[in-house]
Scaffold this motif. Structure first.
Motif, PDB file in Angstrom:
ATOM      1  N   ALA A 143     -32.324  80.788 -19.146  1.00 23.90           N
ATOM      2  CA  ALA A 143     -33.169  79.722 -18.602  1.00 23.90           C
ATOM      3  C   ALA A 143     -32.394  78.423 -18.409  1.00 23.90           C
ATOM      4  N   ALA A 144     -31.394  78.200 -19.267  1.00 25.17           N
ATOM      5  CA  ALA A 144     -30.587  76.981 -19.171  1.00 25.17           C
ATOM      6  C   ALA A 144     -29.378  77.149 -18.256  1.00 25.17           C
ATOM      7  N   ASP A 145     -29.284  78.292 -17.584  1.00 31.92           N
ATOM      8  CA  ASP A 145     -28.164  78.589 -16.670  1.00 31.92           C
ATOM      9  C   ASP A 145     -26.806  78.567 -17.369  1.00 31.92           C
ATOM     10  N   GLU A 146     -26.785  78.950 -18.626  1.00 29.97           N
ATOM     11  CA  GLU A 146     -25.519  79.015 -19.354  1.00 29.97           C
ATOM     12  C   GLU A 146     -24.772  80.304 -19.046  1.00 29.97           C
ATOM     13  N   PHE A 147     -25.515  81.362 -18.756  1.00 32.89           N
ATOM     14  CA  PHE A 147     -24.931  82.665 -18.444  1.00 32.89           C
ATOM     15  C   PHE A 147     -25.998  83.507 -17.756  1.00 32.89           C
ATOM     16  N   GLU A 148     -25.586  84.674 -17.276  1.00 29.79           N
ATOM     17  CA  GLU A 148     -26.516  85.585 -16.624  1.00 29.79           C
ATOM     18  C   GLU A 148     -26.751  86.813 -17.504  1.00 29.79           C
ATOM     19  N   CYS A 149     -27.998  87.266 -17.536  1.00 29.62           N
ATOM     20  CA  CYS A 149     -28.322  88.472 -18.291  1.00 29.62           C
ATOM     21  C   CYS A 149     -29.639  89.003 -17.740  1.00 29.62           C
ATOM     22  N   PRO A 150     -29.608  90.069 -16.957  1.00 31.60           N
ATOM     23  CA  PRO A 150     -30.828  90.556 -16.315  1.00 31.60           C
ATOM     24  C   PRO A 150     -31.843  91.173 -17.274  1.00 31.60           C
ATOM     25  N   ASP A 151     -31.405  91.638 -18.424  1.00 29.14           N
ATOM     26  CA  ASP A 151     -32.313  92.299 -19.369  1.00 29.14           C
ATOM     27  C   ASP A 151     -31.947  91.908 -20.798  1.00 29.14           C
ATOM     28  N   LEU A 190     -20.014  90.995 -26.161  1.00 26.69           N
ATOM     29  CA  LEU A 190     -20.899  89.869 -25.893  1.00 26.69           C
ATOM     30  C   LEU A 190     -20.557  89.226 -24.554  1.00 26.69           C
ATOM     31  N   ALA A 191     -19.286  89.000 -24.302  1.00 23.45           N
ATOM     32  CA  ALA A 191     -18.867  88.393 -23.040  1.00 23.45           C
ATOM     33  C   ALA A 191     -19.297  89.265 -21.856  1.00 23.45           C
ATOM     34  N   GLY A 195     -21.867  88.329 -18.598  1.00 22.99           N
ATOM     35  CA  GLY A 195     -21.167  88.076 -17.346  1.00 22.99           C
ATOM     36  C   GLY A 195     -20.053  87.060 -17.481  1.00 22.99           C
ATOM     37  N   LEU A 196     -19.426  86.983 -18.664  1.00 24.06           N
ATOM     38  CA  LEU A 196     -18.350  86.031 -18.921  1.00 24.06           C
ATOM     39  C   LEU A 196     -17.065  86.786 -19.250  1.00 24.06           C
ATOM     40  N   THR A 197     -15.936  86.096 -19.170  1.00 22.99           N
ATOM     41  CA  THR A 197     -14.702  86.654 -19.709  1.00 22.99           C
ATOM     42  C   THR A 197     -14.638  86.320 -21.193  1.00 22.99           C
TER      43      THR A 197
END
Length: 206
Positions: A143-151, A190-191, A195-197
């Protein structure tokens, strides 16, 4: 001097702590009401008065053992910082390379839960609480646009499944995997889920 008279809540807590100690020493299958009573110098009847059966005593002992860890998890996830920092702190603490205590106890509990319905209900409820807490902070990060996670719920399940599996390897099979490698795998998982490195994850959560 005689024993200090305890309130009902104090007595139950004393019995639960003794049960946890005995389960750790003897295992769920071998521990007896008499073992718990003997540690405290009380009668078997007193233990049964508070818990009625060994199965109920064991189930409540596991619930009691989890309370501190759950409280600490909520404290980590409730900090005034980014969702990503809170999430990584929780994952690193939960992991067998962190400070969450009692992995041997929980492995005993999971095995016994296959045969004991009361314990199975307790472990299932605690598992739901862990996953729900992680899901909530993942949703906050999205919600805070810190990362993406569809589920987020599926991510919480996969992360805890990995960490539980690593705990079995580290606790049961000495040398199967190093703690440093387990920590690296936890960070990588976790990364990937967010969607993070790994480099971005570690740089932004120091």
């Amino acid at each position: 001097m005689g024993r200090v008279r305890l309130s009902v809540a104090e007595r139950r807590a004393e019995l639960l702590r003794a049960a946890i100690e005995q389960i750790g020493e003897r295992g769920v299958a071998a521990v007896r009401i008499a073992d718990v009573a003997a540690v405290l110098g009380v009668s078997n009847a007193l233990v049964l008065y508070h818990f009625s059966t060994k199965e109920r005593l064991v189930a409540e002992a596991f619930r009691y053992a989890a309370e501190d860890d759950l409280a600490h998890l909520r404290k980590l996830l409730g900090r005034r910082t980014t969702a990503l920092r809170r999430l990584r702190a929780a994952v690193r603490w939960y992991a067998p390379t962190g400070q969450a205590k009692g992995w041997r106890l929980w492995i005993e509990g999971w095995a016994a839960a296959l045969r004991e319905p009361a314990l199975r209900e307790v472990t299932r409820d605690l598992d739901r609480q862990w996953k729900a807490a992680l899901t909530e902070v993942i949703e906050a990060g999205v919600a805070a646009d810190e990362f993406e996670c569809p589920d987020p719920a599926a991510t919480a399940l996969r992360l805890t499944a990995l960490l539980d599996g690593l705990a079995v390897q580290l606790t049961t099979y000495d040398g199967a995997v190093s703690r440093a490698r387990a920590r690296t795998w936890a960070d990588e998982a976790l990364a990937h889920e967010l969607g993070l490195t790994r480099e971005t994850l570690t740089a932004t959560t120091r």
